[in-house]
Design an enzyme around this catalytic site. Structure first.
Site, PDB file in Angstrom:
ATOM      1  N   TYR A   1      44.182  35.683  33.880  1.00  0.00           N
ATOM      2  CA  TYR A   1      42.754  35.128  33.525  1.00  0.00           C
ATOM      3  C   TYR A   1      42.587  33.640  33.434  1.00  0.00           C
ATOM      4  O   TYR A   1      41.792  33.405  33.732  1.00  0.00           O
ATOM      5  CB  TYR A   1      42.690  35.825  31.304  1.00  0.00           C
ATOM      6  CG  TYR A   1      42.026  34.784  30.660  1.00  0.00           C
ATOM      7  CD1 TYR A   1      40.624  35.921  30.731  1.00  0.00           C
ATOM      8  CD2 TYR A   1      41.756  33.812  30.340  1.00  0.00           C
ATOM      9  CE1 TYR A   1      39.519  34.827  29.711  1.00  0.00           C
ATOM     10  CE2 TYR A   1      41.137  32.840  29.348  1.00  0.00           C
ATOM     11  CZ  TYR A   1      39.619  33.258  29.543  1.00  0.00           C
ATOM     12  OH  TYR A   1      38.514  33.010  28.788  1.00  0.00           O
TER      13      TYR A   1
ATOM     14  N   LYS B   1      40.390  31.835  35.965  1.00  0.00           N
ATOM     15  CA  LYS B   1      39.656  30.568  35.475  1.00  0.00           C
ATOM     16  C   LYS B   1      39.548  29.110  36.186  1.00  0.00           C
ATOM     17  O   LYS B   1      38.259  28.687  36.724  1.00  0.00           O
ATOM     18  CB  LYS B   1      39.400  29.908  33.534  1.00  0.00           C
ATOM     19  CG  LYS B   1      39.344  31.530  33.027  1.00  0.00           C
ATOM     20  CD  LYS B   1      37.139  31.976  33.269  1.00  0.00           C
ATOM     21  CE  LYS B   1      36.637  32.610  31.811  1.00  0.00           C
ATOM     22  NZ  LYS B   1      35.919  32.416  32.487  1.00  0.00           N
TER      23      LYS B   1
ATOM     24  N   ASP C   1      24.673  41.958  30.392  1.00  0.00           N
ATOM     25  CA  ASP C   1      25.621  42.504  29.704  1.00  0.00           C
ATOM     26  C   ASP C   1      25.951  44.021  30.320  1.00  0.00           C
ATOM     27  O   ASP C   1      25.122  44.965  30.698  1.00  0.00           O
ATOM     28  CB  ASP C   1      25.237  42.687  28.461  1.00  0.00           C
ATOM     29  CG  ASP C   1      26.685  42.627  26.804  1.00  0.00           C
ATOM     30  OD1 ASP C   1      27.479  42.033  26.675  1.00  0.00           O
ATOM     31  OD2 ASP C   1      27.055  44.244  27.148  1.00  0.00           O
TER      32      ASP C   1
ATOM     33  N   ASN D   1      29.073  33.498  32.054  1.00  0.00           N
ATOM     34  CA  ASN D   1      29.547  33.859  30.730  1.00  0.00           C
ATOM     35  C   ASN D   1      30.421  35.100  30.962  1.00  0.00           C
ATOM     36  O   ASN D   1      31.626  34.740  30.078  1.00  0.00           O
ATOM     37  CB  ASN D   1      28.180  33.467  29.641  1.00  0.00           C
ATOM     38  CG  ASN D   1      29.330  33.720  28.575  1.00  0.00           C
ATOM     39  OD1 ASN D   1      29.724  33.363  27.254  1.00  0.00           O
ATOM     40  ND2 ASN D   1      29.142  34.686  28.053  1.00  0.00           N
TER      41      ASN D   1
ATOM     42  N   ASP E   1      26.610  45.290  35.882  1.00  0.00           N
ATOM     43  CA  ASP E   1      27.952  45.096  35.873  1.00  0.00           C
ATOM     44  C   ASP E   1      28.254  43.411  37.052  1.00  0.00           C
ATOM     45  O   ASP E   1      27.859  43.781  37.931  1.00  0.00           O
ATOM     46  CB  ASP E   1      28.440  45.914  37.327  1.00  0.00           C
ATOM     47  CG  ASP E   1      29.909  45.680  37.359  1.00  0.00           C
ATOM     48  OD1 ASP E   1      30.600  44.685  36.477  1.00  0.00           O
ATOM     49  OD2 ASP E   1      30.790  46.940  37.270  1.00  0.00           O
TER      50      ASP E   1
END
Length: 251
Positions: free
Chosen positions: A164, A168, A41, A94, A67
């Site tokens: 975004y 993707k 994370d 993810n 990161d």
């Protein structure tokens, strides 16, 4: 002889953005299937807390905060996972929303600076991870790379998420190219494309209205999809984008 379907016994998985939400759901599912879990994370405390949760549930887990937009940090993270667990078999990319959030707004009002966090996280983040994990997977002759993308790459929506969605879509393109390069060496590369998930205000109401199953997706739903793609049984599946959307988009 084990009869557990989609068993991950003896495998090691690294899941990015796994401190909470969908990422933690993925990590939990893989752990329940027997995998050792490296929890990444951006926020160290989230990674440690999630690893502690998995450990309390009986998993072998390691917190590896980093990161993913930083190539050097990702390489160091993967090296740490390999040293700690003795290898790495499954990589789940993810992490997908920048620390400052979605930053909704019309494309015509956006600047290149507005786009950078999304491209860096979703496209370069996946690239960094694959650069770090693929050499070892190819050498051992077995590996699974699973990228989490969004149905926003497939269908335009008037929500102000052009950056975004474009990032993707880049994930999908990279997944397919990597699959073409690695399949003959035992490595599969696939994507899960998520629809309306239960991680935002109003999501359930939107899903009840707009999906045949009448509910938003959950971390458990995503975990189940990843468990299949990561399994030995999915060895003939590569270069694919699997829609996980409750029927909200059928194409």
């Amino acid at each position: 002889m084990s009869t557990t379907l989609f068993s991950q016994a003896g495998r090691t998985a690294l899941v990015t953005g796994a401190g909470r939400g969908m990422g933690l759901g993925i990590a939990r599912t893989l752990a329940r299937q027997g995998a050792r879990i490296a929890v990444n994370d951006f926020y160290p405390e989230r990674a440690r807390e999630a690893a502690a949760i998995l450990t309390a549930e009986g998993a072998e887990a390691l917190a590896v905060p980093a990161d993913v937009t930083d190539h050097a940090q990702v390489k160091a993270m993967v090296d740490e996972v390999r040293r700690h667990f003795g290898g790495l078999d499954i990589y789940v990319s993810n992490a997908g929303v920048p620390p400052n959030g979605m930053n909704y707004g019309r494309f015509v009002d956006s600047s290149p600076a507005d786009w950078a966090p999304f491209i860096d996280l979703n496209l370069y983040g996946l690239m960094n991870g694959c650069h770090a994990v693929l050499p070892g997977m190819l050498e051992q002759g077995w590996g699974r790379v699973i990228a989490i993308t969004s149905e926003s790459w497939r269908a335009g929506v008037p929500m102000g998420i052009a950056a975004y969605a474009a990032s993707k879509a880049g994930v999908v393109g990279l997944v397919r190219q990597l699959a073409a390069e690695t399949g003959r060496q035992g490595v599969t590369v696939n994507a899960l494309s998520l629809g309306i998930m239960n991680n935002g205000e109003g999501a359930e109401a939107m899903a009840r209205k707009g999906t045949p199953v009448g509910r938003a997706g959950s971390p458990e739903d995503v975990g189940a999809g990843v468990a299949y793609l990561a399994a030995e049984e999915a060895g003939w599946v590569t270069g694919q984008v699997h829609a996980l959307n409750g029927g909200g988009l059928m194409a």
